[in-house]
Design a protein around this motif. Structure first.
Motif, PDB file in Angstrom:
ATOM      1  N   ASP A  93       0.812  -1.223   0.000  1.00 14.41           N
ATOM      2  CA  ASP A  93       0.000   0.000   0.000  1.00 14.41           C
ATOM      3  C   ASP A  93       0.847   1.276   0.000  1.00 14.41           C
ATOM      4  OD1 ASP A  93       1.019   0.020   2.555  1.00 14.41           O
ATOM      5  OD2 ASP A  93      -0.930   0.158   3.575  1.00 14.41           O
ATOM      6  N   PHE A  94       2.143   1.139  -0.235  1.00 19.12           N
ATOM      7  CA  PHE A  94       3.060   2.276  -0.300  1.00 19.12           C
ATOM      8  C   PHE A  94       3.120   3.068   1.008  1.00 19.12           C
ATOM      9  CE2 PHE A  94       2.748   1.275  -4.705  1.00 19.12           C
ATOM     10  CZ  PHE A  94       3.942   1.713  -5.284  1.00 19.12           C
ATOM     11  N   SER A  95       2.774   2.436   2.115  1.00 18.19           N
ATOM     12  CA  SER A  95       2.935   3.108   3.402  1.00 18.19           C
ATOM     13  C   SER A  95       4.393   3.039   3.876  1.00 18.19           C
ATOM     14  CB  SER A  95       2.022   2.485   4.460  1.00 18.19           C
ATOM     15  OG  SER A  95       2.339   1.118   4.673  1.00 18.19           O
ATOM     16  N   LYS A  96       5.194   2.209   3.246  1.00 23.87           N
ATOM     17  CA  LYS A  96       6.628   2.124   3.529  1.00 23.87           C
ATOM     18  C   LYS A  96       7.368   2.108   2.195  1.00 23.87           C
ATOM     19  CE  LYS A  96       6.117  -0.486   7.859  1.00 23.87           C
ATOM     20  NZ  LYS A  96       4.641  -0.493   7.843  1.00 23.87           N
ATOM     21  N   THR A  97       8.233   3.109   1.977  1.00 29.17           N
ATOM     22  CA  THR A  97       8.999   3.189   0.739  1.00 29.17           C
ATOM     23  C   THR A  97      10.456   3.489   1.053  1.00 29.17           C
ATOM     24  OG1 THR A  97       8.631   5.573   0.425  1.00 29.17           O
ATOM     25  CG2 THR A  97       6.995   4.067  -0.526  1.00 29.17           C
ATOM     26  N   LEU A  98      11.329   3.007   0.179  1.00 29.26           N
ATOM     27  CA  LEU A  98      12.762   3.280   0.302  1.00 29.26           C
ATOM     28  C   LEU A  98      13.354   3.292  -1.094  1.00 29.26           C
ATOM     29  CD1 LEU A  98      15.397   3.617   1.953  1.00 29.26           C
ATOM     30  CD2 LEU A  98      15.583   1.112   1.917  1.00 29.26           C
ATOM     31  N   ASN A  99      14.100   4.354  -1.401  1.00 26.29           N
ATOM     32  CA  ASN A  99      14.816   4.459  -2.667  1.00 26.29           C
ATOM     33  C   ASN A  99      16.294   4.695  -2.387  1.00 26.29           C
ATOM     34  OD1 ASN A  99      11.920   5.274  -3.402  1.00 26.29           O
ATOM     35  ND2 ASN A  99      12.887   5.015  -5.396  1.00 26.29           N
ATOM     36  N   ILE A 100      17.125   3.901  -3.023  1.00 27.06           N
ATOM     37  CA  ILE A 100      18.575   4.030  -2.919  1.00 27.06           C
ATOM     38  C   ILE A 100      19.099   4.452  -4.287  1.00 27.06           C
ATOM     39  CG2 ILE A 100      20.747   2.891  -2.379  1.00 27.06           C
ATOM     40  CD1 ILE A 100      18.917   3.105   0.013  1.00 27.06           C
ATOM     41  N   LYS A 101      19.922   5.504  -4.306  1.00 27.14           N
ATOM     42  CA  LYS A 101      20.437   6.038  -5.562  1.00 27.14           C
ATOM     43  C   LYS A 101      21.960   6.032  -5.543  1.00 27.14           C
ATOM     44  CE  LYS A 101      16.469   9.180  -5.594  1.00 27.14           C
ATOM     45  NZ  LYS A 101      15.721   8.714  -6.769  1.00 27.14           N
ATOM     46  N   ALA A 102      22.554   5.526  -6.619  1.00 27.15           N
ATOM     47  CA  ALA A 102      24.005   5.589  -6.821  1.00 27.15           C
ATOM     48  C   ALA A 102      24.244   6.486  -8.022  1.00 27.15           C
ATOM     49  CB  ALA A 102      24.578   4.195  -7.056  1.00 27.15           C
ATOM     50  N   LEU A 103      24.929   7.630  -7.801  1.00 21.83           N
ATOM     51  CA  LEU A 103      24.961   8.684  -8.798  1.00 21.83           C
ATOM     52  C   LEU A 103      26.384   9.173  -9.071  1.00 21.83           C
ATOM     53  CD1 LEU A 103      22.038  10.788  -7.274  1.00 21.83           C
ATOM     54  CD2 LEU A 103      21.860   9.155  -9.164  1.00 21.83           C
TER      55      LEU A 103
END
Length: 229
Positions: free
Chosen positions: A124-134
């Protein structure tokens, strides 16, 4: 405040409509004591999502005119299923300082970033995490690399939201005559109580190391209000 970047993925990834909010923060950090506004927008589409925010600080002169402006705009792009996206981003702005009663302006170096975003979420998208390597190019300074984490946690039927981001990158900075460093870290966790669909109150704490001309660690808490359009 970067922010606020932190709204970047959150639960709004479930919606096909743009999500826009305006934040007001009173900064209690040392030698700060001023208001910052942040305008954010996040819009998902069938090819990814677009995010931007614009910050204004208000502490110039007796009338508290805008003293600095900063913008970030980012695009995640993918033509496939799965958690990986391509990420491109631009950062830039300007600040001011007072010397002998005269205001002077200085640029915040343009920065261009490109890399990969890996996203995780529950059903339900109540917990999100995005990791970015840039990869990061800082105009007039150096080539660099950056790691970014963006999270969103929503509790109590979405009455309480804990959101934020953390950035770690390399940038040569000189403090005083001899002290130099190449590691910069900043994180801005936010905690909001949501009174309804539109209005929230809460706090943000900026924790930074070797950032914005300050050597070492600096902590700047705020008291904030947010309106979701």
């Amino acid at each position: 405040m970067r922010k606020a970047i932190f709204a970047l993925m959150l639960l709004v990834a479930m919606s096909a409509q743009a999500q826009t909010n305006l934040q007001f923060h009173y900064d209690f950090g040392k030698n700060r004591n001023y208001v910052t506004t942040t305008l954010e927008m996040f819009k998902p589409d069938k090819w990814g999502n677009t995010f931007f925010f614009v910050d204004f600080d208000y502490n110039m002169g007796e009338q508290n005119h805008p003293s600095s402006a900063y913008m970030e705009i980012a695009r995640c792009l993918k033509f496939w299923n799965g958690p990986l996206s391509l990420h491109v981003e631009y950062n830039g702005g300007f600040g001011t300082f007072n010397a002998a009663g005269t205001e002077f302006a200085f640029p915040i170096n343009n920065a261009y970033l490109v890399g990969l975003d890996y996203g995780l979420n529950n059903a339900d998208f109540s917990k999100t995490l995005n990791i970015k390597a840039l990869y990061k190019h800082i105009a007039g300074k150096q080539e660099s690399a950056q790691l970014t984490a963006v999270w969103g946690l929503h509790f109590l039927n979405r009455k309480v939201s804990f959101t934020g981001f953390a950035d770690l990158w390399l940038e040569d900075n000189t403090f005083g005559l001899n002290n130099t460093t190449s590691t910069v870290f900043i994180t801005e966790p936010q905690l909001w109580y949501n009174f309804g669909e539109h209005f929230s109150v809460g706090t943000e704490v900026e924790i930074a190391t070797n950032f914005a001309g300050v050597e070492g660690v600096k902590v700047c808490p705020t008291l904030g209000a947010k309106w979701n359009f």
